[in-house]
Write an enzyme that holds these catalytic residues in place. Structure first.
Site, mmCIF file in Angstrom:
data_model
loop_
_atom_site.group_PDB
_atom_site.id
_atom_site.type_symbol
_atom_site.label_atom_id
_atom_site.label_comp_id
_atom_site.label_asym_id
_atom_site.label_seq_id
_atom_site.Cartn_x
_atom_site.Cartn_y
_atom_site.Cartn_z
ATOM 1 N N GLY A 204 0.823 -1.210 0.000
ATOM 2 C CA GLY A 204 0.000 0.000 0.000
ATOM 3 C C GLY A 204 0.851 1.251 0.000
ATOM 4 O O GLY A 204 2.059 1.180 -0.263
ATOM 5 N N ASN A 205 0.221 2.369 0.261
ATOM 6 C CA ASN A 205 0.975 3.613 0.387
ATOM 7 C C ASN A 205 0.301 4.483 1.449
ATOM 8 O O ASN A 205 -0.729 4.105 2.002
ATOM 9 C CB ASN A 205 1.091 4.330 -0.968
ATOM 10 C CG ASN A 205 -0.261 4.692 -1.531
ATOM 11 O OD1 ASN A 205 -0.990 5.493 -0.959
ATOM 12 N ND2 ASN A 205 -0.617 4.083 -2.657
#
Ligand SMILES: Cc1cc2nc3c(=O)[nH]c(=O)nc-3n(C[C@H](O)[C@H](O)[C@H](O)COP(=O)(O)O)c2cc1C
Length: 396
Positions: A204-205
């Protein structure tokens, strides 16, 4: 900060006006409450006086000021009526000025924000709907009520919008940009995508989705019907429909559907450039190997794909989070992605980008315009971006 008259009408939602008052005062505004006679059956003038900047007023006659309606009407920057009863809406629509609140609204050139509150049957009545249309034609900003619990255990449409929603309408109205997205279909993407590694893990980020949510809300306040394609559940906001997705592939599919026929598309989501080539069907166990190599493949460039199907006259906006050479990268993306506007933020700046409530951005448009905005709330940044976009709509 602004001078605001808060008009409180005779409905159960009058108790929510107290929270609205607190939030307007906390934002630094000078607030004068005006309570109708019917409103005083629901909350006390004393409560409003104690929390406001100035004492609560109620009467047209017998106040210390012999002509309160004209003096008040001239002195305020904005009038917010919450709750606005069917009765008050009818008075404003038809020029009836027989109490302090309605006479002041009539005697003022200030912007007016109206937050209706009533039972569903009243809300649906042709008289109320006709009167609201008249108010829209006069340039009043109407805060749509929501579906939810009403008085006496009823549930339905007509519940007054929450104070935080009304506050945003007030802030946008105070900016007085003279722009409207009324009748426009707007699509906004928000949040960071999640690329599954196995059923429990993902790549993810740090995108929180806050900037995308702010864009969706402000576009709705400006009158648009908004579709928010997001990886983070955002809660309800009038005129914003949420489509929840997770991976870049899901986001691509949802955006392809939602953007059909859209007038304005704002891609504020942080989409993963890569995805796991073969996600494991079962949880990867630590015991199975001392080292784990995950092979990644590129995700399609969603924005580039969407731009190809863009309808004539529509505006597409891309967002870029950069860590270096912000403007060089932004200019390159403006050309390569075929968008009308690129908005860039340097995510290494303190108080900007991921997770913060504030942002600093550079905006470039393909017709050569450039603007820089520093350390503003994400809602204010959203208004700047949408002001930029609406200028392009207005171009001959
Ligand atoms: C318990 C109760 C609740 C009411 N709630 C509402 C309401 O939510 N919305 C509305 O338009 N009228 C409501 N009314 C009717 C208004 O109070 C009535 O129309 C009144 O004349 C409005 O006065 P005002 O517009 O000067 O405040 C309610 C009346 C009662 C008795």
């Amino acid at each position: 900060m602004a001078k605001i008259l808060l008009g409180v009408g005779g409905g159960i939602a009058a108790y929510k006006a107290v929270y609205l008052l607190r939030s307007l005062v906390a934002s630094g505004h000078e607030v004068t409450p005006v309570l109708t006679e019917a409103g005083s059956h629901f909350i006390g003038a004393q409560t409003l006086s104690a929390l406001a900047s100035n004492p609560c007023l109620s009467g047209l006659f017998g106040e210390s000021d012999p002509i309160p309606h004209t003096h008040l009407g001239r002195s305020v920057d904005l009038i917010c009526v919450a709750p606005a009863t069917a009765d008050l809406i009818a008075k404003f629509a038809n020029g009836i000025a027989n109490d302090l609140l309605s006479a002041t609204v009539m005697a003022s050139r200030a912007k007016v924000v109206v937050a209706p509150a009533m039972h569903e049957e009243m809300w649906d009545s042709p008289a109320v709907q006709r009167n609201l249309q008249l108010l829209r034609d006069y340039g009043y900003l109407i805060v749509p009520p929501s579906y939810g619990p009403l008085a006496a255990g009823d549930v339905g449409r007509g519940r007054m919008a929450e104070p935080s929603v009304i506050s945003l309408y007030v802030e946008v109205a105070l900016e007085d940009r003279g722009i409207s997205l009324w009748g426009k279909k707007v699509v906004v993407s928000a949040g960071g995508t999640r690329e599954p590694i196995d059923p429990v893990r993902f790549i993810g980020n740090r995108s929180s989705g806050k900037q995308g949510l702010a864009l969706a809300k402000v576009a709705a306040v400006l009158g648009a019907e908004v579709s928010l394609v997001t990886t983070v559940a955002q809660g309800s906001f009038p005129s914003v429909t949420e489509v929840l997705v997770s991976s870049a592939k899901e986001m691509d599919e949802a955006l392809t559907n939602e953007t059909a026929g859209a007038d304005l598309v704002v891609m504020a989501a942080a989409v993963s450039d890569y995805r796991v080539k073969e996600p494991s069907r079962s949880k990867i166990k630590r015991e199975s190997a001392a080292e784990l190599n995950i092979s990644l493949e590129a995700n399609p460039d969603i924005l580039k794909g969407l731009v190809k199907a863009k309808k004539d006259g529509s505006i597409y906006i891309g967002f870029a989070a950069e860590t270096d050479d912000l403007e060089v990268n932004l200019r390159r993306k403006l050309e390569s992605k075929g968008v009308d506007i690129m908005v860039g933020n340097d995510v290494t700046r303190p108080g900007a980008g991921f997770e913060h409530d504030t942002n600093s951005v550079v905006i470039l448009s393909k017709d050569g315009q450039r603007a820089v905005f520093d350390d503003l709330s994400k809602e204010k940044i959203a208004l700047e971006v949408l002001t930029f976009a609406s200028r392009l709509f207005d171009r001959p």
